[in-house]
Design a protein around this motif. Sequence first.
Motif, short mmCIF file in Angstrom:
data_model
loop_
_atom_site.label_atom_id
_atom_site.label_comp_id
_atom_site.label_asym_id
_atom_site.label_seq_id
_atom_site.Cartn_x
_atom_site.Cartn_y
_atom_site.Cartn_z
N GLN A 21 11.21 -6.76 -1.33
CA GLN A 21 11.62 -5.48 -1.88
C GLN A 21 10.44 -4.63 -2.33
OE1 GLN A 21 14.40 -6.45 -4.97
NE2 GLN A 21 16.03 -6.93 -3.53
N ASN A 22 9.23 -5.18 -2.30
CA ASN A 22 8.03 -4.47 -2.74
C ASN A 22 7.01 -4.45 -1.60
OD1 ASN A 22 8.45 -4.01 -5.75
ND2 ASN A 22 9.01 -6.14 -5.49
N THR A 23 7.23 -3.58 -0.63
CA THR A 23 6.40 -3.58 0.57
C THR A 23 5.39 -2.42 0.62
OG1 THR A 23 8.09 -2.32 1.74
CG2 THR A 23 8.16 -4.71 1.95
N GLU A 24 5.30 -1.60 -0.42
CA GLU A 24 4.39 -0.47 -0.36
C GLU A 24 2.93 -0.93 -0.46
OE1 GLU A 24 6.04 -1.04 -4.42
OE2 GLU A 24 7.02 -0.37 -2.63
N VAL A 25 2.02 -0.05 -0.07
CA VAL A 25 0.59 -0.34 -0.10
C VAL A 25 0.04 0.01 -1.47
CG1 VAL A 25 -1.65 0.26 0.90
CG2 VAL A 25 0.35 0.06 2.37
N VAL A 26 -0.77 -0.88 -2.02
CA VAL A 26 -1.39 -0.67 -3.32
C VAL A 26 -2.89 -0.81 -3.19
CG1 VAL A 26 0.60 -1.43 -4.66
CG2 VAL A 26 -1.12 -3.08 -3.97
N THR A 27 -3.61 -0.22 -4.13
CA THR A 27 -5.07 -0.34 -4.16
C THR A 27 -5.46 -1.25 -5.31
OG1 THR A 27 -5.30 1.88 -3.27
CG2 THR A 27 -7.23 0.94 -4.35
N ILE A 28 -6.23 -2.27 -4.98
CA ILE A 28 -6.72 -3.22 -5.98
C ILE A 28 -8.16 -2.86 -6.27
CG2 ILE A 28 -7.13 -5.64 -6.50
CD1 ILE A 28 -4.20 -5.01 -6.04
N LYS A 29 -8.50 -2.69 -7.55
CA LYS A 29 -9.87 -2.36 -7.94
C LYS A 29 -10.42 -3.53 -8.74
CE LYS A 29 -9.07 2.57 -8.08
NZ LYS A 29 -9.20 3.81 -8.83
N LEU A 30 -11.56 -4.05 -8.29
CA LEU A 30 -12.24 -5.14 -8.99
C LEU A 30 -13.72 -4.81 -9.00
CD1 LEU A 30 -12.14 -7.93 -10.32
CD2 LEU A 30 -12.48 -8.91 -8.06
N LEU A 31 -14.23 -4.53 -10.18
CA LEU A 31 -15.63 -4.12 -10.37
C LEU A 31 -15.91 -2.89 -9.50
CD1 LEU A 31 -17.28 -7.64 -10.48
CD2 LEU A 31 -16.68 -6.20 -12.42
N THR A 32 -16.69 -3.05 -8.44
CA THR A 32 -17.02 -1.90 -7.59
C THR A 32 -16.25 -1.91 -6.27
OG1 THR A 32 -18.88 -3.09 -6.62
CG2 THR A 32 -19.34 -1.75 -8.56
N PHE A 33 -15.34 -2.83 -6.10
CA PHE A 33 -14.60 -2.96 -4.85
C PHE A 33 -13.23 -2.32 -4.96
CE2 PHE A 33 -17.39 -6.69 -5.06
CZ PHE A 33 -18.13 -6.50 -3.90
N ASP A 34 -12.83 -1.62 -3.91
CA ASP A 34 -11.48 -1.07 -3.79
C ASP A 34 -10.88 -1.63 -2.51
OD1 ASP A 34 -11.78 0.45 -6.05
OD2 ASP A 34 -12.31 2.27 -4.98
N ILE A 35 -9.74 -2.31 -2.64
CA ILE A 35 -9.08 -2.91 -1.48
C ILE A 35 -7.64 -2.39 -1.44
CG2 ILE A 35 -8.37 -5.06 -0.38
CD1 ILE A 35 -10.55 -6.46 -2.03
N SER A 36 -7.23 -1.85 -0.31
CA SER A 36 -5.85 -1.42 -0.12
C SER A 36 -5.13 -2.45 0.74
CB SER A 36 -5.80 -0.06 0.57
OG SER A 36 -6.35 0.92 -0.26
N MET A 37 -4.00 -2.92 0.22
CA MET A 37 -3.22 -3.90 0.97
C MET A 37 -1.77 -3.82 0.52
SD MET A 37 -4.22 -7.53 -0.84
CE MET A 37 -5.89 -7.45 -0.31
N SER A 38 -0.93 -4.50 1.26
CA SER A 38 0.50 -4.53 0.95
C SER A 38 0.73 -5.28 -0.36
CB SER A 38 1.24 -5.24 2.09
OG SER A 38 2.59 -5.43 1.74
N LEU A 39 1.66 -4.77 -1.14
CA LEU A 39 2.00 -5.41 -2.41
C LEU A 39 2.52 -6.82 -2.19
CD1 LEU A 39 2.19 -5.11 -5.45
CD2 LEU A 39 4.41 -4.04 -5.16
N VAL A 40 3.18 -7.06 -1.05
CA VAL A 40 3.67 -8.39 -0.72
C VAL A 40 2.51 -9.39 -0.68
CG1 VAL A 40 4.76 -9.78 1.07
CG2 VAL A 40 5.64 -7.52 0.57
N LEU A 41 1.41 -9.00 -0.06
CA LEU A 41 0.25 -9.89 0.02
C LEU A 41 -0.36 -10.15 -1.35
CD1 LEU A 41 -1.48 -8.52 3.23
CD2 LEU A 41 -0.06 -10.57 3.00
N VAL A 42 -0.37 -9.13 -2.19
CA VAL A 42 -0.91 -9.30 -3.55
C VAL A 42 -0.05 -10.28 -4.33
CG1 VAL A 42 -1.42 -8.12 -5.71
CG2 VAL A 42 -1.95 -7.01 -3.54
N ILE A 43 1.26 -10.10 -4.27
CA ILE A 43 2.18 -10.98 -5.01
C ILE A 43 2.07 -12.41 -4.51
CG2 ILE A 43 4.61 -11.48 -5.46
CD1 ILE A 43 5.08 -8.42 -5.34
N LEU A 44 2.12 -12.60 -3.21
CA LEU A 44 2.04 -13.95 -2.65
C LEU A 44 0.68 -14.58 -2.92
CD1 LEU A 44 3.97 -13.58 0.72
CD2 LEU A 44 4.74 -14.68 -1.37
N GLY A 45 -0.38 -13.78 -2.84
CA GLY A 45 -1.71 -14.30 -3.12
C GLY A 45 -1.84 -14.77 -4.56
#
Length: 70
Positions: A21-45
């Motif tokens: 139900q949460n398939t939109e793309v999100v941006t993850i920011k960690l220190l100086t890195f910005d990564i855009s990926m599916s929210l599904v991958l973030v949750i499962l990871g």
Amino acid sequence: MNTKAIIAIILILLIVTFTMQNTEVVTIKLLTFDISMSLVLVILGCFLLGLLSGVLLSYRKRSKNKIEKV
């Protein structure tokens, strides 16, 4: 089936339902890195990292208890 297996199956079904139900793309920011990926991958990871951490801590505790018993 035992209680742990039933709880595990229910937990997996809830996680799959939540991620589908949460398939939109999100941006993850960690220190100086910005990564855009599916929210599904973030949750499962995050779930898999938590699961791996729990297994490793459990294994460490079991190993420590075996050494103390000897």
